[in-house]
Design an enzyme around this catalytic site. Structure first.
Site, short mmCIF file in Angstrom:
data_model
loop_
_atom_site.label_atom_id
_atom_site.label_comp_id
_atom_site.label_asym_id
_atom_site.label_seq_id
_atom_site.Cartn_x
_atom_site.Cartn_y
_atom_site.Cartn_z
N LYS A 157 -0.28 3.64 -2.63
CA LYS A 157 -1.31 4.67 -2.50
C LYS A 157 -0.74 6.09 -2.39
CE LYS A 157 -4.76 1.65 -0.30
NZ LYS A 157 -4.02 0.39 -0.17
N SER A 196 0.79 -1.24 0.00
CA SER A 196 0.00 0.00 0.00
C SER A 196 0.82 1.28 0.00
CB SER A 196 -0.95 0.00 1.20
OG SER A 196 -2.01 -0.91 1.00
N SER A 203 -5.41 3.31 4.69
CA SER A 203 -5.09 2.36 3.61
C SER A 203 -6.32 1.61 3.11
CB SER A 203 -4.02 1.38 4.09
OG SER A 203 -3.18 0.99 3.04
N LYS A 239 3.09 6.67 5.23
CA LYS A 239 2.23 5.65 4.60
C LYS A 239 2.74 4.26 4.99
CE LYS A 239 -1.22 4.22 2.41
NZ LYS A 239 -1.23 3.14 3.41
#
Length: 374
Positions: free
Chosen positions: A155, A152, A209, A314
């Site tokens: 993203k 992820s 997420s 993140k």
């Protein structure tokens, strides 16, 4: 004459005795009836036994046909007919089955032998990179050129493409079946039919997420999903991220890959966008979906830790990538970019970040004006 009388007496006596013996040996009416009933019972019992045996065999045959074979350690009880026709239980012990132990899936980093490499800080992550954002000086590195799945962390590029497109953040977008995960079969709290604004979807994608949110952002981008993925890769090329490749906007595919060096570049560029800084470091967020209110938390618990000053972050995880984390944070008065890939254990990437932060603080306190070297 006397002789004749005596003979006659003997004859009659013999006849009477013989008759009595014969009558005593012959069954009477009651005994004869009893004997007949016994014979009928014996015949009936024999017939019943045959029927019972046939019924048992037929029943066993039906059970055998209806029941599939199962491998277990249970004792199976069967009904069997003996020679006399009576039924009795027979315990049949099945062989125990040895089940093969499920082998945990190895990450790509493990297959490459990256986890066996030591480093001065004894990190859990196979890959690590710490850079001074202002000077681009590398403070610490470990396998930073390895190209691995990034989960992820993808993203972050999804958010960057959305932010640079200047799209209407108030436009309402509905989650459809196309947004359901077909890579890992993961769940989502955003059910099909849920409608949120583009800004809310971006918030959930970066902060917690949320996979369906990220996919919906790419799917509804002008030109469609394929165009969105093309722009993701074009942006990576523009930034000089030569080790990076994207195939979808969520990170669920292990074909989304990059290196620590490329990700450090992405973090530095994404940090320039205030919306990405704000949304990625938000501790929590609530969305109204009809009569329901869903509360989401940040996937990185360090954002709630008062000892951290995080400007952008993140997290990411899929089985092929292990636990991943990228952050921009202020440590000992310096703006640092941290990248951790292929870490084992749910908290290991956070512990690695804590270890790096303490190391930088100790080095700075011990040598004022001298930058720590890894």
């Amino acid at each position: 004459m006397v002789i004749g009388v005596n003979y006659l007496r003997k004859f009659l006596l013999t006849a009477v005795v013989a008759g009595w013996v014969t009558m005593s040996l012959m069954p009477g009416p009651v005994e004869a009836a009893s004997t007949g009933k016994t014979a009928k019972k014996a015949v009936a019992s024999k017939t019943s036994a045959k029927r019972s045996v046939a019924s048992t065999r037929k029943s066993s045959s039906k059970v055998a046909k209806a029941s599939p074979r199962k491998t277990s350690n249970r004792v199976k009880v069967q009904m069997a007919a003996g020679k006399s026709g009576s039924l009795h239980k027979v315990a049949v012990q099945k062989r125990p089955v040895a089940h093969a132990a499920a082998q945990p899936r190895r990450t790509n980093g493990e297959r490459m032998g990256l986890r066996s490499m030591d480093d001065p800080l004894d990190l859990n992550s196979s890959v690590a990179l710490v850079i001074d954002q202002e000077t681009n000086e590398v403070l610490f590195s470990k396998n930073d050129a390895a190209v691995l799945p990034i989960a992820s962390l993808t993203k972050l590029m999804t958010g960057l493409v959305i932010a640079e497109a200047n799209l209407d953040m108030e436009e309402m977008i509905t989650i459809t079946r196309d947004d359901v995960d077909t890579y890992k079969g993961s769940r989502s709290r955003l059910s099909v039919g849920s409608t949120l604004s583009r800004g809310e979807l971006l918030h959930l994608a970066l902060m917690s997420s949320e996979n369906r949110a990220a996919h919906a952002l790419g799917r509804t981008y002008p030109g469609g999903l394929n165009e969105f993925v093309r722009l993701m890769n074009r942006k990576a090329d523009e930034l000089g991220m030569a080790d990076t490749r994207y195939v979808e906007p969520t990170g669920l595919s292990s074909q989304n890959q990059s290196s620590a060096r490329d990700l450090a570049t992405l973090v530095s560029v994404a940090y320039e966008r205030p919306i990405l800084r704000s949304l990625s470091t938000s501790p929590g967020y609530e969305v109204e979906l009809g009569r329901r209110t869903l509360h989401y938390n940040n996937s990185n618990r360090l954002v709630k830790n008062p000892s951290w000053d995080i400007g952008l972050q993140k997290t990411g995880y899929i089985s092929e990538a292990g636990r991943c984390l990228v952050m921009q944070a202020k440590v000992a008065g310096r703006q640092l970019i941290m990248v951790f890939l292929d870490s084992a254990g749910s908290l290991s990437r956070l512990r690695d970040a804590e270890r790096v932060r303490r190391w930088v603080e100790v080095q700075t306190d011990a040598n004022p004006g001298v930058r720590p070297q890894g």
